[in-house]
Design an enzyme around this catalytic site. Structure first.
Site, mmCIF file in Angstrom:
data_model
loop_
_atom_site.group_PDB
_atom_site.id
_atom_site.type_symbol
_atom_site.label_atom_id
_atom_site.label_comp_id
_atom_site.label_asym_id
_atom_site.label_seq_id
_atom_site.Cartn_x
_atom_site.Cartn_y
_atom_site.Cartn_z
ATOM 1 N N SER A 597 0.842 -1.187 0.000
ATOM 2 C CA SER A 597 0.000 0.000 0.000
ATOM 3 C C SER A 597 0.885 1.248 0.000
ATOM 4 C CB SER A 597 -0.954 -0.029 1.198
ATOM 5 O OG SER A 597 -1.945 0.950 1.076
ATOM 6 N N HIS A 713 -7.979 -5.183 -0.807
ATOM 7 C CA HIS A 713 -6.715 -4.486 -0.580
ATOM 8 C C HIS A 713 -5.725 -5.336 0.202
ATOM 9 C CE1 HIS A 713 -4.047 -1.131 -0.466
ATOM 10 N NE2 HIS A 713 -4.120 -0.980 0.844
#
Length: 742
Positions: A597, A713
């Site tokens: 991320s 994610h």
């Protein structure tokens, strides 16, 4: 109810009068996430990467990681509601998981008897949808009654969008919408119970307005049997703000309804409903607020001056809730930071306030007693170089039972498997309970261990050290090193350097059976003449860097690397890499870095800004195209962190840390593995795709790409997917740093 935020400048509200030029992007076609041609490209790259990585060693590695993740001996963490202790559990037999509950006596036993409420695997099979459980919100029952109804959040693919369905805990069934049961379509948003027949809903479903960040822009009051489109709107925010949130605090005697205009990641305005209208809590937008019964707490992100007194950023302050809303500005300082100590979180029991602090990235816990002028006592429960967190078991339990002042204590360290302890706070003379744990004069704490995680590697063979590197501007940057005892400092140890450095997120010591098995205990082949004893092999070294942009030293540590100062986070990480090399721990050929991320953006910048320091880079679910990031998935919500690339003056500094635009011909880049997930609706997979495609087109050797077709994610929605994801990353780094890529 508590609302929190971090800190930064607000996102740009008005459209820029001049837009920064858009660089040529030959890979923009890959932004069609589910396009047939695009997925064909993904499958081709996946096959190529799997051919490289998925050998016999990988199979053993993945199996070992899966054994850790599926272990039935790990701690089943619980939340208490009424008499029951609720848990969500995944293992080999239940890959999607079980939502279940048990009694306290049963939980304390070696083999608890679990009452299964919802089998997500069975639900997915029945519905033909790959549901991922994202939690349950229980409705507070009438006094004396058990908890009965819940809103269960289910994601169809592991992304951030959820379907909310009403669930009957007693019958273990969903409430039929035909009979008035709540069933909200899959969308991004949040839901809160107002009462047994009314929800407060912020949602993007049914074409309700959404923000530029893809989150809910409006909130409605939804009655049982009513359609979302017919529900009256009660709250709305501007389109360029991040998201709208509504929530009801049902604490008996302190019932309140709140709305939050989340302007950006670090700025928000909180309002409370009074006499049919919203009354704002009058604080700067970068002051975090929290509410508990009669108390209103504040944590300013910048220095905050009130009535001539300036309170330091990162402080914790208290005021009477009603008095403050009425205009009284009498604040009490509960915590003041120093150069070494920061506040990470707080939690209320019925009568006490627990503060979780970090002192040079090691935990410290203090107990405050509001009835004794907020007297502060140290909770003696934190060994050095460990992460220990205290939080309430159930602050609303019947005061007569004593459980209202019970707290959980979760402790972990790099070589210390996690433990769960339950304690009780009480006023009295210091003396401690049978199991020890005195907080100090005036507050007595007794606590005893309830559960302990199993050991997954031989922790006694390894030691944890903390070191400090010096960054480019002279700042001392701490980092943790986990390595075999008696580590030979000859520069030949395969070393994995991990970091994050963003959004005020702290990286603290944590036990990982995966890292232990997949990295620390993995061994190189014995090489004659490498300076070690004959026949000796060496394992991996694991390092965690506490760079600026994170929250290890509070908001100032975070703000030091925002927007135009982003380079400081990367300079810090590079300084740690250089320190490892100069100390003889490793060398460029043996040093790799890994991040996901915002951490993916971090290691993407190591790839393009400091290729001379690293032999390999593992870059997961990353931001990489910083010119278009704000237009992709939820990217607009991060403008406060990185800046607005449409503004020419912002693009001037953003482009310097946009890895997609910093690739250059003729550079010797490290071995590179870029991985992502198709269903990631937060960062999205397209930035990873485009970076890999550009590197491959430039003829850069040894660039590998893999995209999981589900998992959100996190890149994985069950343990099997998580083991595969972690196994590929760990195996890639080992092959590149310890064996030489085939």
């Amino acid at each position: 109810m508590t609302t929190t935020a971090a800190d930064s400048a607000p996102a740009s509200g008005a459209a820029p009068t001049e837009t920064a030029p858009a660089p040529t992007d030959e890979n923009i076609w890959l932004e069609d996430i589910y396009g047939e041609e695009q997925l064909a490209w993904v499958r081709e790259q996946n096959a190529r990467t799997e051919d490289l990585l998925e050998d016999a060693d990988y199979a053993r590695l993945e199996g070992g990681i899966l054994e850790v993740l599926d272990s039935t001996d790990k701690i089943a963490m619980v939340n208490k509601h009424g008499e029951w202790y609720y848990n969500f559990w995944k293992d080999r037999q239940n890959p999607k998981g079980l939502w279940r509950r048990t009694s306290w006596d049963s939980y304390c036993s070696d083999a608890p008897e679990w009452d299964v409420l919802l089998d997500v695997d069975a639900l997915a099979a029945a519905d033909g949808v790959e549901w991922v459980f994202h939690g349950a919100n229980l409705l507070r029952p009438e006094p004396g009654q058990p908890y009965r109804r819940a809103l269960v959040a289910l994601s169809p693919d592991g992304g951030d969008a959820n379907r909310y369905r009403e669930f009957d805990v007693k019958t273990r069934t969903f409430v039929d919408p035909a009979a008035g049961g709540f069933d909200l379509p899959t969308a991004k948003g949040n839901v809160s119970w107002l009462d047994a027949d009314t929800l407060l809903v912020a949602s993007t479903a049914e074409d309700l307005p959404r923000t530029a960040s893809s989150y809910a822009r409006t909130a409605v009051r939804l009655r049982r049997g009513q359609d979302l489109t017919d529900a009256p709107r009660i709250f709305e925010i501007p389109e360029d703000h991040m998201m709208a949130i509504v929530a009801h605090d049902s604490t008996p005697g302190f019932e309140r309804t709140f709305a939050v205009d989340w302007i950006d990641f670090f700025n928000h305005r909180t309002s409370v409903l009074q006499d049919g209208g919203w009354v704002p809590v009058d604080v700067p937008t970068d002051v975090n607020t929290g509410v508990h019964r009669e108390w209103l707490l504040f944590r300013p992100q910048r220095d905050w001056t009130v009535n001539g007194t300036t309170y330091a950023a990162g402080s914790l302050l208290a005021a009477d809730f009603r008095a403050y809303l009425a205009g009284v500005r009498e604040l009490t300082v509960l915590f003041a930071p120093d150069p070494h100590t920061s506040l990470q979180s707080w939690s209320w029991t019925r009568n006490f306030l627990l503060l979780n602090l970090l002192k040079d990235v090691s935990s410290e816990i203090r107990v405050l007693d509001p009835a004794a002028s907020w007297r502060s006592s140290l909770l003696d429960a934190c060994p050095p170089l460990h992460d220990v967190n205290a939080f309430a078991v159930d602050d609303e339990d019947d005061a007569e039972s004593g459980a209202g002042d019970d707290f959980w204590l979760v402790a972990t360290g790099f070589t210390t498997p996690s433990t769960l302890t339950r304690g009780t706070l009480a006023r009295g003379t210091a003396g401690g309970g049978a199991s020890g744990g005195t907080a100090g004069a005036g507050v007595v704490s007794s606590h005893a261990e309830v559960k302990a995680s199993p050991s997954f590697f031989n922790e006694a063979d390894y030691e944890v050290q903390q070191h400090f590197a010096v960054s480019a501007d002279g700042t001392r940057v701490p980092y943790f090193q986990v390595a075999a005892r008696g580590l030979v400092l000859d520069g030949q140890n395969p070393t994995q350097l991990s970091g994050y450095g963003g959004f005020e997120v702290s990286r603290t010591p944590a036990y990982s059976g995966t890292i232990g098995r997949a990295w620390l205990e993995r061994r190189t082949a014995a090489v004659p003449g490498d300076g070690l004893a004959e026949g000796h092999s060496r394992g991996g070294v694991y390092v965690v860097a506490n760079i600026r942009g994170g929250g290890e030293y509070g908001p100032s540590w975070h703000r030091a690397a925002l927007q135009e100062n982003r380079h400081r986070a990367y300079e810090d990480f590079a300084a740690v890499a250089r320190d490892l090399i100069s100390r003889g721990v490793t060398s460029r050929e043996r040093l790799g870095c890994v991040g996901g991320s915002n951490g993916g953006l971090l290691v993407g910048n190591m790839l393009t800004r400091y290729p001379e320091l690293f032999g390999a880079v593992s870059c997961g679910v990353p931001l990489l195209d910083m010119r278009r990031y704000a237009k992709l998935s939820a990217g607009h919500s991060w403008i406060a962190e990185y800046g607005d690339p449409d503004l020419p003056e912002h693009w001037e500094f953003i482009k310097t840390f946009s890895p997609y635009h910093q690739l250059k011909d003729g550079v010797e880049y490290p071995e590179t593995f870029i991985w992502t997930a198709t269903s990631d609706d937060r960062v999205g997979p397209v930035q990873a795709r485009k970076m890999a495609a550009r590197m491959l087109a430039m003829g850069i050797p040894n660039v590998w790409f893999h995209e999981a077709l589900e998992g959100g994610h996190a890149g994985a929605s069950d343990n099997r997917q998580a083991a595969a994801l972690q196994g590929r990353s760990q195996h890639f780094l080992w092959k590149a740093l310890a064996e030489g890529m085939a």
